[in-house]
Write a protein that holds these residues in place. Structure first.
Motif, mmCIF file in Angstrom:
data_model
loop_
_atom_site.group_PDB
_atom_site.id
_atom_site.type_symbol
_atom_site.label_atom_id
_atom_site.label_comp_id
_atom_site.label_asym_id
_atom_site.label_seq_id
_atom_site.Cartn_x
_atom_site.Cartn_y
_atom_site.Cartn_z
ATOM 1 N N SER A 144 -6.139 8.490 -4.993
ATOM 2 C CA SER A 144 -5.450 9.223 -6.057
ATOM 3 C C SER A 144 -4.950 8.267 -7.134
ATOM 4 O O SER A 144 -4.983 8.584 -8.331
ATOM 5 N N THR A 145 -4.496 7.095 -6.697
ATOM 6 C CA THR A 145 -4.076 6.088 -7.666
ATOM 7 C C THR A 145 -5.253 5.625 -8.509
ATOM 8 O O THR A 145 -5.125 5.438 -9.726
ATOM 9 N N VAL A 146 -6.420 5.450 -7.884
ATOM 10 C CA VAL A 146 -7.618 5.078 -8.636
ATOM 11 C C VAL A 146 -7.934 6.132 -9.687
ATOM 12 O O VAL A 146 -8.205 5.815 -10.855
ATOM 13 N N ASP A 147 -7.924 7.404 -9.291
ATOM 14 C CA ASP A 147 -8.217 8.478 -10.240
ATOM 15 C C ASP A 147 -7.273 8.416 -11.443
ATOM 16 O O ASP A 147 -7.703 8.518 -12.597
ATOM 17 N N ALA A 148 -5.984 8.272 -11.157
ATOM 18 C CA ALA A 148 -4.999 8.238 -12.235
ATOM 19 C C ALA A 148 -5.208 7.012 -13.118
ATOM 20 O O ALA A 148 -5.120 7.097 -14.355
ATOM 21 N N ALA A 149 -5.503 5.875 -12.503
ATOM 22 C CA ALA A 149 -5.686 4.655 -13.270
ATOM 23 C C ALA A 149 -6.950 4.698 -14.131
ATOM 24 O O ALA A 149 -6.940 4.259 -15.292
ATOM 25 N N VAL A 150 -8.052 5.227 -13.571
ATOM 26 C CA VAL A 150 -9.280 5.362 -14.361
ATOM 27 C C VAL A 150 -9.041 6.272 -15.560
ATOM 28 O O VAL A 150 -9.477 5.982 -16.681
ATOM 29 N N SER A 151 -8.332 7.370 -15.340
ATOM 30 C CA SER A 151 -8.020 8.276 -16.443
ATOM 31 C C SER A 151 -7.173 7.591 -17.506
ATOM 32 O O SER A 151 -7.231 7.948 -18.691
ATOM 33 N N ALA A 152 -6.384 6.598 -17.079
ATOM 34 C CA ALA A 152 -5.543 5.856 -18.017
ATOM 35 C C ALA A 152 -6.267 4.672 -18.643
ATOM 36 O O ALA A 152 -5.676 3.917 -19.421
ATOM 37 N N GLY A 153 -7.550 4.488 -18.287
ATOM 38 C CA GLY A 153 -8.341 3.440 -18.914
ATOM 39 C C GLY A 153 -8.462 2.150 -18.134
ATOM 40 O O GLY A 153 -9.000 1.162 -18.644
ATOM 41 N N ILE A 154 -7.991 2.110 -16.888
ATOM 42 C CA ILE A 154 -8.145 0.915 -16.067
ATOM 43 C C ILE A 154 -9.550 0.889 -15.477
ATOM 44 O O ILE A 154 -10.031 1.895 -14.936
ATOM 45 N N ALA A 155 -10.216 -0.250 -15.577
ATOM 46 C CA ALA A 155 -11.621 -0.327 -15.186
ATOM 47 C C ALA A 155 -11.896 -1.316 -14.071
ATOM 48 O O ALA A 155 -13.023 -1.399 -13.582
ATOM 49 N N ARG A 156 -10.902 -2.083 -13.636
ATOM 50 C CA ARG A 156 -11.124 -3.118 -12.621
ATOM 51 C C ARG A 156 -10.327 -2.791 -11.358
ATOM 52 O O ARG A 156 -9.119 -2.567 -11.441
ATOM 53 N N PHE A 157 -11.007 -2.818 -10.226
ATOM 54 C CA PHE A 157 -10.360 -2.523 -8.953
ATOM 55 C C PHE A 157 -10.863 -3.477 -7.884
ATOM 56 O O PHE A 157 -12.053 -3.809 -7.841
ATOM 57 N N GLY A 211 0.797 -1.221 0.000
ATOM 58 C CA GLY A 211 0.000 0.000 0.000
ATOM 59 C C GLY A 211 0.826 1.265 0.000
ATOM 60 O O GLY A 211 0.312 2.346 0.315
ATOM 61 N N THR A 212 2.093 1.167 -0.359
ATOM 62 C CA THR A 212 2.985 2.326 -0.297
ATOM 63 C C THR A 212 3.371 2.878 -1.661
ATOM 64 O O THR A 212 4.062 3.900 -1.732
ATOM 65 N N ALA A 213 2.958 2.233 -2.736
ATOM 66 C CA ALA A 213 3.336 2.704 -4.066
ATOM 67 C C ALA A 213 2.643 4.028 -4.373
ATOM 68 O O ALA A 213 1.449 4.200 -4.126
ATOM 69 N N GLU A 214 3.401 4.964 -4.932
ATOM 70 C CA GLU A 214 2.832 6.252 -5.328
ATOM 71 C C GLU A 214 2.126 6.125 -6.677
ATOM 72 O O GLU A 214 2.478 5.254 -7.484
ATOM 73 N N PRO A 215 1.125 6.976 -6.945
ATOM 74 C CA PRO A 215 0.387 6.873 -8.211
ATOM 75 C C PRO A 215 1.285 6.878 -9.440
ATOM 76 O O PRO A 215 1.055 6.097 -10.371
ATOM 77 N N ASP A 216 2.298 7.729 -9.466
ATOM 78 C CA ASP A 216 3.166 7.784 -10.645
ATOM 79 C C ASP A 216 3.900 6.463 -10.859
ATOM 80 O O ASP A 216 4.084 6.026 -12.005
ATOM 81 N N GLN A 217 4.322 5.842 -9.766
ATOM 82 C CA GLN A 217 5.003 4.563 -9.882
ATOM 83 C C GLN A 217 4.057 3.494 -10.443
ATOM 84 O O GLN A 217 4.437 2.698 -11.311
ATOM 85 N N VAL A 218 2.829 3.477 -9.942
ATOM 86 C CA VAL A 218 1.848 2.516 -10.435
ATOM 87 C C VAL A 218 1.579 2.742 -11.920
ATOM 88 O O VAL A 218 1.538 1.786 -12.717
ATOM 89 N N LEU A 219 1.432 3.992 -12.329
ATOM 90 C CA LEU A 219 1.155 4.285 -13.733
ATOM 91 C C LEU A 219 2.300 3.869 -14.642
ATOM 92 O O LEU A 219 2.082 3.356 -15.746
ATOM 93 N N ARG A 220 3.537 4.091 -14.191
ATOM 94 C CA ARG A 220 4.682 3.672 -15.010
ATOM 95 C C ARG A 220 4.692 2.159 -15.213
ATOM 96 O O ARG A 220 4.919 1.666 -16.330
ATOM 97 N N SER A 221 4.437 1.439 -14.147
ATOM 98 C CA SER A 221 4.433 -0.015 -14.269
ATOM 99 C C SER A 221 3.250 -0.500 -15.098
ATOM 100 O O SER A 221 3.382 -1.426 -15.917
ATOM 101 N N LEU A 222 2.086 0.105 -14.902
ATOM 102 C CA LEU A 222 0.932 -0.238 -15.727
ATOM 103 C C LEU A 222 1.220 -0.018 -17.211
ATOM 104 O O LEU A 222 0.902 -0.868 -18.052
ATOM 105 N N ALA A 223 1.817 1.113 -17.525
ATOM 106 C CA ALA A 223 2.121 1.430 -18.916
ATOM 107 C C ALA A 223 3.063 0.395 -19.520
ATOM 108 O O ALA A 223 2.900 -0.014 -20.684
ATOM 109 N N ALA A 224 4.032 -0.048 -18.734
ATOM 110 C CA ALA A 224 4.985 -1.040 -19.238
ATOM 111 C C ALA A 224 4.290 -2.367 -19.530
ATOM 112 O O ALA A 224 4.545 -3.002 -20.570
#
Length: 288
Positions: free
Chosen positions: A214-227, A178-191
């Motif tokens: 905040s991570t959810v917001d960023a991920a939804v904006s990036a097209g992730i739909a499952r949480f 639960g410590t990953a920052e949104p930017d880190q999650v987005l970079r890994s998702l993109a990869a």
């Protein structure tokens, strides 16, 4: 940011209860499932088919599956870590079996008792031996490991690619600590998305620093739909020191509704389910 296709899976019956210092009877777990379904949830992670000597909170998984409500309208997934767990889950008639491997070697040794490659080899053989079962995959410590630190995106991609080669087309990436920052999650998702554009990715978020929404917001904006989320914010990993609770389903639902994203979940009924869970845990038998 509106996304009408967001799908939530409540994991309190598995990830939530496995980290509590009590054992909740099967009948009470079935009652919790009924309350969550009544609130509008249509995806529940119901149990983990693991050794009850290691995780006594998950004992009675077969009995629980036989008592779950609305089997025609609700998808109940279960967790399995090895061939024995998969065989038990399949025999119990699980709708969907989630197999899990760690992205990091330290957590893999603590959680599965073997290194990452060996765990994936065993899972590949198990999936091949169960062609009629429906499988999805989860990757633990996808971003940060309590033993190894930050997980490079390339390491995560390698594990996801192994699952894809097994024929799995839905993979959940877990921020186990639960410590990953949104930017880190987005970079890994993109990869992972670049490497596996045909795989449906989701996020399993724990919430150590209040950054999960905040991570959810960023991920939804990036097209992730499952949480994934857990009513009451319960959960954690017994084999990941420092792991925090899951993002709370009621907080996530309210957050999405405030942003105009429908979930089909009734907030009032969900609050009642949260109260039921709290009361159930208060009277459950404490582990000794």
């Amino acid at each position: 940011m509106n996304n009408p296709n967001v799908v939530l899976t409540d994991v309190v019956l598995r990830d939530g209860l496995q980290d509590e210092p009590v054992v909740v009877p099967v009948a009470d777990r079935a009652a919790i499932a009924e309350a969550l379904v009544a609130a509008g949830l249509r995806n529940l992670e119901a149990a983990s088919f693991v050794n009850p000597d290691r995780v006594p909170q998950m004992a009675g998984a077969e009995d629980l599956l036989s008592r779950l409500p609305d089997r025609d309208t609700v998808r109940y997934s279960v967790l399995a870590l090895n061939a024995r767990g998969v065989a038990r889950a399949a025999a119990a008639g699980a709708d969907e079996i989630t197999v899990v491997a760690s992205a990091s070697p330290g957590h893999s040794r603590a959680n599965a008792g073997r290194d990452v490659d060996a765990a994936l080899d065993d899972l590949a053989a198990t999936i091949a031996a169960n062609p009629h079962a429906r499988f999805t995959a989860g990757i633990s410590t996808a971003f940060v490991c309590p033993f190894d630190g930050d997980v490079p995106p390339s390491t995560l991609v390698a594990v996801a690619e192994r699952f894809a080669r097994m024929g799995i087309r839905r993979i959940g990436l877990a921020d186990t600590l639960g410590t990953a920052e949104p930017d880190q999650v987005l970079r890994s998702l993109a990869a992972v998305r670049e490497a596996l554009p045909d795989v449906d990715l989701g996020l399993h978020l724990h919430n150590a620093r209040g950054q999960a929404l905040s991570t959810v917001d960023a991920a939804v904006s990036a097209g992730i739909a499952r949480f994934d989320s857990a009513t009451g914010g319960y959960g954690g990993c017994p084999f990941a020191p420092g792991a925090h609770g899951n993002i709370a389903t009621e907080e996530l639902v309210a957050h999405l509704h405030a942003r105009g994203i429908p979930t089909g979940i009734d907030e009032h009924a969900l609050a009642e389910a949260a109260t039921l869970i709290k009361d159930t845990l208060a009277r459950a038998t404490v582990l000794t």
